[in-house]
Each structure stands twice: as C-alpha cells, then as structure tokens.
Motif scaffolding. Sequence first.
Motif, PDB file in Angstrom:
ATOM      1  N   UNK A 108      -4.505  -9.450  10.891  1.00 13.89           N
ATOM      2  CA  UNK A 108      -5.934  -9.199  11.074  1.00 13.89           C
ATOM      3  C   UNK A 108      -6.686 -10.468  10.689  1.00 13.89           C
ATOM      4  N   UNK A 109      -7.298 -11.097  11.665  1.00 15.38           N
ATOM      5  CA  UNK A 109      -8.118 -12.283  11.390  1.00 15.38           C
ATOM      6  C   UNK A 109      -9.488 -11.779  10.978  1.00 15.38           C
ATOM      7  N   UNK A 110      -9.868 -12.101   9.771  1.00 15.03           N
ATOM      8  CA  UNK A 110     -11.136 -11.566   9.262  1.00 15.03           C
ATOM      9  C   UNK A 110     -12.117 -12.697   8.989  1.00 15.03           C
ATOM     10  N   UNK A 111     -13.374 -12.322   8.913  1.00 11.15           N
ATOM     11  CA  UNK A 111     -14.421 -13.296   8.595  1.00 11.15           C
ATOM     12  C   UNK A 111     -15.472 -12.607   7.754  1.00 11.15           C
ATOM     13  N   UNK A 112     -16.228 -13.407   7.081  1.00  7.45           N
ATOM     14  CA  UNK A 112     -17.366 -12.900   6.296  1.00  7.45           C
ATOM     15  C   UNK A 112     -18.565 -13.753   6.658  1.00  7.45           C
ATOM     16  N   UNK A 113     -19.321 -13.269   7.642  1.00  5.90           N
ATOM     17  CA  UNK A 113     -20.467 -14.062   8.094  1.00  5.90           C
ATOM     18  C   UNK A 113     -21.515 -14.205   6.982  1.00  5.90           C
TER      19      UNK A 113
ATOM     20  N   UNK B   8     -14.819  -4.075   5.703  1.00 10.20           N
ATOM     21  CA  UNK B   8     -16.236  -3.902   6.065  1.00 10.20           C
ATOM     22  C   UNK B   8     -17.080  -3.576   4.838  1.00 10.20           C
ATOM     23  N   UNK B   9     -16.546  -2.758   3.941  1.00  9.37           N
ATOM     24  CA  UNK B   9     -17.308  -2.393   2.740  1.00  9.37           C
ATOM     25  C   UNK B   9     -17.533  -3.597   1.826  1.00  9.37           C
ATOM     26  N   UNK B  10     -16.738  -4.648   2.012  1.00 10.28           N
ATOM     27  CA  UNK B  10     -16.893  -5.882   1.220  1.00 10.28           C
ATOM     28  C   UNK B  10     -17.610  -6.978   2.001  1.00 10.28           C
ATOM     29  N   UNK B  11     -18.150  -6.636   3.172  1.00 14.09           N
ATOM     30  CA  UNK B  11     -18.918  -7.596   3.956  1.00 14.09           C
ATOM     31  C   UNK B  11     -18.102  -8.400   4.962  1.00 14.09           C
ATOM     32  N   UNK B  12     -16.845  -8.037   5.168  1.00 10.30           N
ATOM     33  CA  UNK B  12     -15.990  -8.743   6.112  1.00 10.30           C
ATOM     34  C   UNK B  12     -15.915  -7.982   7.428  1.00 10.30           C
ATOM     35  N   UNK B  13     -15.552  -8.687   8.468  1.00 14.18           N
ATOM     36  CA  UNK B  13     -15.282  -8.074   9.755  1.00 14.18           C
ATOM     37  C   UNK B  13     -13.946  -8.577  10.278  1.00 14.18           C
ATOM     38  N   UNK B  14     -13.335  -7.832  11.178  1.00 15.06           N
ATOM     39  CA  UNK B  14     -12.088  -8.253  11.794  1.00 15.06           C
ATOM     40  C   UNK B  14     -12.430  -8.909  13.133  1.00 15.06           C
ATOM     41  N   UNK B  15     -12.106 -10.201  13.253  1.00 17.91           N
ATOM     42  CA  UNK B  15     -12.388 -10.936  14.482  1.00 17.91           C
ATOM     43  C   UNK B  15     -11.389 -10.601  15.584  1.00 17.91           C
TER      44      UNK B  15
ATOM     45  N   UNK C  23       0.841  -1.195   0.000  1.00 20.06           N
ATOM     46  CA  UNK C  23       0.000   0.000   0.000  1.00 20.06           C
ATOM     47  C   UNK C  23       0.874   1.242   0.000  1.00 20.06           C
ATOM     48  N   UNK C  24       0.391   2.290  -0.613  1.00 23.85           N
ATOM     49  CA  UNK C  24       1.135   3.556  -0.643  1.00 23.85           C
ATOM     50  C   UNK C  24       0.604   4.497   0.442  1.00 23.85           C
ATOM     51  N   UNK C  25       0.701   4.035   1.685  1.00 27.68           N
ATOM     52  CA  UNK C  25       0.283   4.831   2.837  1.00 27.68           C
ATOM     53  C   UNK C  25       1.078   4.363   4.039  1.00 27.68           C
ATOM     54  N   UNK C  26       0.994   5.107   5.119  1.00 29.83           N
ATOM     55  CA  UNK C  26       1.725   4.729   6.321  1.00 29.83           C
ATOM     56  C   UNK C  26       1.095   3.485   6.961  1.00 29.83           C
ATOM     57  N   UNK C  27       1.869   2.840   7.790  1.00 34.54           N
ATOM     58  CA  UNK C  27       1.398   1.655   8.514  1.00 34.54           C
ATOM     59  C   UNK C  27       0.159   1.995   9.338  1.00 34.54           C
ATOM     60  N   UNK C  28       0.209   3.129  10.065  1.00 34.94           N
ATOM     61  CA  UNK C  28      -0.919   3.524  10.910  1.00 34.94           C
ATOM     62  C   UNK C  28      -2.171   3.839  10.091  1.00 34.94           C
ATOM     63  N   UNK C  29      -2.001   4.477   8.935  1.00 41.75           N
ATOM     64  CA  UNK C  29      -3.150   4.736   8.064  1.00 41.75           C
ATOM     65  C   UNK C  29      -3.750   3.425   7.566  1.00 41.75           C
ATOM     66  N   UNK C  30      -2.890   2.478   7.228  1.00 42.24           N
ATOM     67  CA  UNK C  30      -3.370   1.175   6.758  1.00 42.24           C
ATOM     68  C   UNK C  30      -4.172   0.464   7.842  1.00 42.24           C
ATOM     69  N   UNK C  31      -3.738   0.595   9.098  1.00 42.18           N
ATOM     70  CA  UNK C  31      -4.473  -0.050  10.192  1.00 42.18           C
ATOM     71  C   UNK C  31      -5.871   0.523  10.370  1.00 42.18           C
ATOM     72  N   UNK C  32      -6.074   1.733   9.911  1.00 41.38           N
ATOM     73  CA  UNK C  32      -7.404   2.346   9.951  1.00 41.38           C
ATOM     74  C   UNK C  32      -8.203   1.975   8.708  1.00 41.38           C
ATOM     75  N   UNK C  33      -7.570   2.059   7.546  1.00 38.87           N
ATOM     76  CA  UNK C  33      -8.290   1.916   6.279  1.00 38.87           C
ATOM     77  C   UNK C  33      -8.584   0.468   5.878  1.00 38.87           C
ATOM     78  N   UNK C  34      -7.701  -0.463   6.217  1.00 36.25           N
ATOM     79  CA  UNK C  34      -7.927  -1.857   5.819  1.00 36.25           C
ATOM     80  C   UNK C  34      -9.203  -2.422   6.447  1.00 36.25           C
TER      81      UNK C  34
END
Length: 65
Positions: free
Chosen positions: A55-60, A25-32, A9-20
């Motif tokens: 980030x452990x993610x799921x898509x219920x 979520x916009x694709x229907x996933x959540x971070x467990x 990604x072309x952003x800082x690590x901290x920005x990625x932790x917010x945006x990812x």
Amino acid sequence: MKIGMKKTLSMSFDDALTKVPEALKSEGFGVLTEIDVQKTLAQKLQVSFRKYRILARCRPRSTPA
C-alpha cells in the motif's frame, strides 16, 4: 542491515486490507495505490507467491489558499 518495518496483526489478510486503509485515514494518510504482488508475479513470471500487498500511502500537507 535490516531496512523496513513489520507489524503482525491478529486478523485475517482480507480484514487487514479493509482495516489498514481505515486506520491510515484516521491518522491523516491516504492510500495512493495498491500493488498485488501475488497477482503480479503470477501474471508476469508465472510464479506462485503468498498473499502480499504493498500500500503506497501519503499524508498530504495542507497548503495556504
């Protein structure tokens, strides 16, 4: 043999932790759960390591009521 996926990604690590999580979520996933590998290695093994998060993610699936 390579296993896994990588995305640079072309952003800082901290920005990625917010945006990812927002993008997931916009694709229907959540971070467990989130694992801070840098912190865990420092606490458990007294080892220095770069910033690294898992980030452990799921898509219920929706189920009929």
